[in-house]
Design an enzyme around this catalytic site. Structure first.
Site, mmCIF file in Angstrom:
data_model
loop_
_atom_site.group_PDB
_atom_site.id
_atom_site.type_symbol
_atom_site.label_atom_id
_atom_site.label_comp_id
_atom_site.label_asym_id
_atom_site.label_seq_id
_atom_site.Cartn_x
_atom_site.Cartn_y
_atom_site.Cartn_z
ATOM 1 N N HIS A 192 -4.857 -11.372 -15.789
ATOM 2 C CA HIS A 192 -5.121 -10.046 -16.363
ATOM 3 C C HIS A 192 -5.374 -10.113 -17.870
ATOM 4 O O HIS A 192 -6.286 -9.460 -18.358
ATOM 5 C CB HIS A 192 -3.952 -9.094 -16.098
ATOM 6 N N GLU A 228 0.715 -15.784 -8.131
ATOM 7 C CA GLU A 228 0.126 -14.748 -7.264
ATOM 8 C C GLU A 228 -1.285 -15.179 -6.906
ATOM 9 O O GLU A 228 -2.225 -14.400 -6.919
ATOM 10 C CB GLU A 228 0.036 -13.410 -7.994
ATOM 11 N N HIS A 237 2.559 -1.792 -12.203
ATOM 12 C CA HIS A 237 1.305 -1.582 -12.939
ATOM 13 C C HIS A 237 1.388 -0.211 -13.593
ATOM 14 O O HIS A 237 1.605 0.780 -12.890
ATOM 15 C CB HIS A 237 0.116 -1.628 -11.987
ATOM 16 N N HIS A 243 8.073 -6.440 -7.193
ATOM 17 C CA HIS A 243 6.802 -5.781 -7.543
ATOM 18 C C HIS A 243 6.701 -4.436 -6.828
ATOM 19 O O HIS A 243 6.889 -4.350 -5.622
ATOM 20 C CB HIS A 243 5.632 -6.683 -7.136
ATOM 21 N N ASP A 265 -10.068 -8.604 -12.596
ATOM 22 C CA ASP A 265 -8.820 -8.794 -11.849
ATOM 23 C C ASP A 265 -9.047 -9.426 -10.476
ATOM 24 O O ASP A 265 -8.701 -8.832 -9.455
ATOM 25 C CB ASP A 265 -8.063 -7.460 -11.716
ATOM 26 N N TYR A 289 1.091 -1.171 -5.002
ATOM 27 C CA TYR A 289 -0.115 -0.913 -5.812
ATOM 28 C C TYR A 289 -0.491 0.568 -5.850
ATOM 29 O O TYR A 289 -1.213 0.997 -6.740
ATOM 30 C CB TYR A 289 -1.315 -1.678 -5.232
ATOM 31 N N ASP A 303 0.521 -11.264 -17.144
ATOM 32 C CA ASP A 303 -0.251 -11.876 -16.059
ATOM 33 C C ASP A 303 -1.415 -12.637 -16.697
ATOM 34 O O ASP A 303 -2.239 -12.047 -17.397
ATOM 35 C CB ASP A 303 -0.740 -10.761 -15.121
ATOM 36 N N HIS A 328 -7.885 -12.895 -8.779
ATOM 37 C CA HIS A 328 -7.083 -14.105 -8.986
ATOM 38 C C HIS A 328 -7.730 -15.316 -8.323
ATOM 39 O O HIS A 328 -8.323 -15.200 -7.259
ATOM 40 C CB HIS A 328 -5.684 -13.934 -8.387
ATOM 41 N N ARG A 379 0.828 -1.208 0.000
ATOM 42 C CA ARG A 379 0.000 0.000 0.000
ATOM 43 C C ARG A 379 0.864 1.261 0.000
ATOM 44 O O ARG A 379 0.353 2.371 0.203
ATOM 45 C CB ARG A 379 -0.959 -0.005 1.197
ATOM 46 N N GLU A 438 3.393 -4.443 -16.438
ATOM 47 C CA GLU A 438 2.509 -5.606 -16.302
ATOM 48 C C GLU A 438 1.271 -5.431 -17.187
ATOM 49 O O GLU A 438 0.707 -4.346 -17.276
ATOM 50 C CB GLU A 438 2.099 -5.784 -14.830
ATOM 51 N N HIS A 471 3.179 -13.897 -14.745
ATOM 52 C CA HIS A 471 2.455 -14.126 -13.498
ATOM 53 C C HIS A 471 1.421 -15.205 -13.781
ATOM 54 O O HIS A 471 0.610 -15.047 -14.699
ATOM 55 C CB HIS A 471 1.729 -12.856 -13.043
HETATM 56 ZN ZN ZN Z 1 -4.042 -8.912 -10.520
HETATM 57 FE FE FE Z 2 0.162 -9.898 -11.600
HETATM 58 FE FE FE Z 3 0.722 -7.023 -10.335
#
Ligand code: ZN
Ligand code: FE
Ligand code: FE
Length: 277
Positions: A179, A256, A107, A67, A224, A70, A176, A226, A37, A142, A211
């Site tokens: 995604h 993930e 992202h 990564h 999105d 976000y 991904d 998973h 975060r 990504e 991913h």
């Molecule tokens: Zn995702």
């Molecule tokens: Fe991903």
């Molecule tokens: Fe990601």
């Protein structure tokens, strides 16, 4: 070489992630460079990083896929949000040089009300301001599900960013599976077609990591969410095809999926057993 791993917690340091990876049969891993975060990054413990590098060498690890948090949005309409993204990306890419030659995935961001074209322009400008020709870290864009105003749902959008790069050799793509399927590319039923499209638009040499996530939602849903391998709309066979595809089989594969370590260990074992090299 089959290179597979999952997202691991960085809270106990670098060497600990390497040991945890080994304990679940992994030979790569992903980690958040700081709290997902956002927030301040911990100071780098150089001895700890060195211990991980030695462990990775000894156990033949593939490339790591770090990564970004976000909360990073390089194409926000708010200058303050973009300044934060700039600070995080530039700091993280410098920190990645302690682990030379690995990947840093992020992202591309959400353009909000500005349109994809403006989003692409803002992302490209920020990357060009940060990426240096000397860095050994390759920055990965990504592929996104297209939730809200996410940039990077189409291969064309990713290609437009890459085309703007001053140092294109420092940029690649992380695909991904959840995604791209949510984004409308039928990776489960038409892997060959999706890779041909990627090759035609972006160039397959730019695909640096995958991913592996099943999706709770059907093709083109832009959600999105998973799912565990085999428990979503893609299905186990899709993943066996992905890991064995001649154009993909040597990439680092990162799970993930919504799992604890024991669940990741099971998925890694399942995929290892079905890898034909
Ligand atoms: Zn995702
Ligand atoms: Fe991903
Ligand atoms: Fe990601």
């Amino acid at each position: 070489m089959f290179t597979i791993g999952c997202h691991l917690s960085a809270s106990k340091g670098f060497k600990n992630m390497g040991e945890t990876a080994l304990s679940i049969g992994a030979n790569t891993f992903a980690f958040f460079t700081r709290n997902p975060r956002g927030g301040a990054a911990k100071a780098i413990d150089e001895a700890d990083v060195q211990a991980l590098i030695e462990l990775m060498h000894e156990h033949n690890f593939g490339k790591l896929v770090a990564h970004a948090p976000y909360t990073v949005n390089p194409c926000s309409e708010s200058q303050k949000t973009r300044d934060f993204a700039h600070m995080v990306l530039s700091e993280d890419i410098k920190r990645m040089e302690y682990l030379p030659g690995n990947y840093y995935n992020f992202h591309p961001g959400s353009h909000l009300n500005q349109g994809a074209e403006k989003g692409i322009e803002l992302i490209s400008a920020m990357l060009n301001d940060i990426i240096t020709p000397e860095q050994s870290t390759i920055v990965l864009l990504e592929t996104m599900a297209g939730k809200g105003s996410e940039v990077g749902r189409t291969f064309e959008e990713l290609k437009a960013i890459i085309d703007n790069m001053k140092y294109p050799q420092k940029i690649g793509v992380c695909m991904d599976s959840c995604h791209v399927s949510d984004g409308g590319y039928d990776i489960a039923k038409d892997l060959e077609g999706v890779l041909a499209e990627f090759g035609r638009i972006i160039g397959i040499d730019k695909l640096k990591a995958m991913h592996l996530n099943d999706s709770m939602n059907p093709l083109g849903s832009h959600k999105d969410r998973h799912a565990k391998i085999g428990e979503g709309h893609l299905g186990t066979e899709a993943f066996i095809n992905i890991i064995n595809h001649p154009k993909l089989k040597d990439l680092p594969f990162i799970l993930e999926t919504p799992n604890e370590l024991s669940g990741y260990a099971r998925e890694i074992k399942l995929l290892r057993e079905n890898y034909q090299g």
